[in-house]
Write a protein that holds these residues in place. Sequence first.
Motif, PDB file in Angstrom:
ATOM      1  N   ASP A 166       8.615   2.498  13.051  1.00 39.34           N
ATOM      2  CA  ASP A 166       7.198   2.846  12.859  1.00 39.34           C
ATOM      3  C   ASP A 166       6.996   3.854  11.716  1.00 39.34           C
ATOM      4  O   ASP A 166       6.043   3.735  10.937  1.00 39.34           O
ATOM      5  CB  ASP A 166       6.598   3.432  14.140  1.00 39.34           C
ATOM      6  N   VAL A 167       7.879   4.845  11.633  1.00 40.70           N
ATOM      7  CA  VAL A 167       7.726   5.869  10.598  1.00 40.70           C
ATOM      8  C   VAL A 167       7.934   5.252   9.218  1.00 40.70           C
ATOM      9  O   VAL A 167       7.122   5.464   8.308  1.00 40.70           O
ATOM     10  CB  VAL A 167       8.712   7.043  10.834  1.00 40.70           C
ATOM     11  N   SER A 168       8.990   4.449   9.075  1.00 43.67           N
ATOM     12  CA  SER A 168       9.210   3.841   7.751  1.00 43.67           C
ATOM     13  C   SER A 168       8.090   2.873   7.394  1.00 43.67           C
ATOM     14  O   SER A 168       7.728   2.738   6.227  1.00 43.67           O
ATOM     15  CB  SER A 168      10.581   3.175   7.636  1.00 43.67           C
ATOM     16  N   ALA A 169       7.490   2.230   8.400  1.00 41.27           N
ATOM     17  CA  ALA A 169       6.336   1.352   8.131  1.00 41.27           C
ATOM     18  C   ALA A 169       5.134   2.169   7.647  1.00 41.27           C
ATOM     19  O   ALA A 169       4.434   1.756   6.720  1.00 41.27           O
ATOM     20  CB  ALA A 169       5.975   0.555   9.382  1.00 41.27           C
ATOM     21  N   SER A 170       4.907   3.327   8.241  1.00 38.80           N
ATOM     22  CA  SER A 170       3.807   4.202   7.803  1.00 38.80           C
ATOM     23  C   SER A 170       4.028   4.671   6.374  1.00 38.80           C
ATOM     24  O   SER A 170       3.092   4.716   5.562  1.00 38.80           O
ATOM     25  CB  SER A 170       3.698   5.443   8.693  1.00 38.80           C
ATOM     26  N   ILE A 171       5.260   5.036   6.070  1.00 39.88           N
ATOM     27  CA  ILE A 171       5.584   5.511   4.726  1.00 39.88           C
ATOM     28  C   ILE A 171       5.381   4.388   3.712  1.00 39.88           C
ATOM     29  O   ILE A 171       4.840   4.596   2.626  1.00 39.88           O
ATOM     30  CB  ILE A 171       7.030   6.069   4.682  1.00 39.88           C
ATOM     31  N   LYS A 172       5.757   3.168   4.096  1.00 36.56           N
ATOM     32  CA  LYS A 172       5.578   2.026   3.197  1.00 36.56           C
ATOM     33  C   LYS A 172       4.081   1.768   2.929  1.00 36.56           C
ATOM     34  O   LYS A 172       3.677   1.537   1.799  1.00 36.56           O
ATOM     35  CB  LYS A 172       6.219   0.775   3.797  1.00 36.56           C
ATOM     36  N   ARG A 173       3.290   1.859   3.991  1.00 40.78           N
ATOM     37  CA  ARG A 173       1.831   1.691   3.841  1.00 40.78           C
ATOM     38  C   ARG A 173       1.262   2.706   2.867  1.00 40.78           C
ATOM     39  O   ARG A 173       0.441   2.392   2.002  1.00 40.78           O
ATOM     40  CB  ARG A 173       1.158   1.846   5.213  1.00 40.78           C
ATOM     41  N   GLN A 174       1.709   3.925   3.048  1.00 40.17           N
ATOM     42  CA  GLN A 174       1.264   5.021   2.183  1.00 40.17           C
ATOM     43  C   GLN A 174       1.610   4.736   0.716  1.00 40.17           C
ATOM     44  O   GLN A 174       0.776   4.912  -0.175  1.00 40.17           O
ATOM     45  CB  GLN A 174       1.922   6.309   2.681  1.00 40.17           C
TER      46      GLN A 174
END
Length: 138
Positions: free
Chosen positions: A19-27
């Motif tokens: 989830d964290v790496s997905a959020s960072i990718k979105r950002q």
Amino acid sequence: MMIKETYAVAANDMSVAGDVSASIKRQMKRLGIPNQIMRRVSVCTYEAEINLVIHSDGGEIDFEISEEEIRVHVRDVGPGIPDLEKAMTEGFSTATSEVRNMGFGAGMGLPNMKRNADGFSIESEVGKGTDIVMTFNI
Ligand SMILES: Nc1ncnc2c1ncn2[C@@H]1O[C@H](COP(=O)(O)OP(=O)(O)O)[C@@H](O)[C@H]1O
Ligand SMILES: [Mg+2]
């Protein structure tokens, strides 16, 4: 442009792993970071996040963007890595069979982080924790 975000990563909870790496990718997408850089940052943050979940007692990931670089700082509160050279070897893993059955534990995470980042440093102390800094030139 200066951005700094800190994400908590809990130990053991595979249901939120990634989830964290997905959020960072979105950002990064939102900010228009070039694909070639985004892909490498994503690989590194994903591997780091999974390691926090399956190997550590929990930790945090800082994601920082400045004019020159993206900086990812990963730190946890233990148990630390007794032999860093071994841990950095392709194929070395202490993952449990349970974790392996879920498709993790190939022993390629740390080597892939080092390969994909422009700058990579790792420090670890048994009983204290592990600290990884990865940088990516923009
Ligand atoms: N944050 C961490 N805390 C403690 N040990 C770790 C951590 N990250 C990696 N390790 C150790 O280094 C080994 C190699 O890590 P890695 O290359 O990501 O392979 P894998 O996660 O597939 O086992 C792990 O099996 C584990 O023993
Ligand atoms: Mg790993």
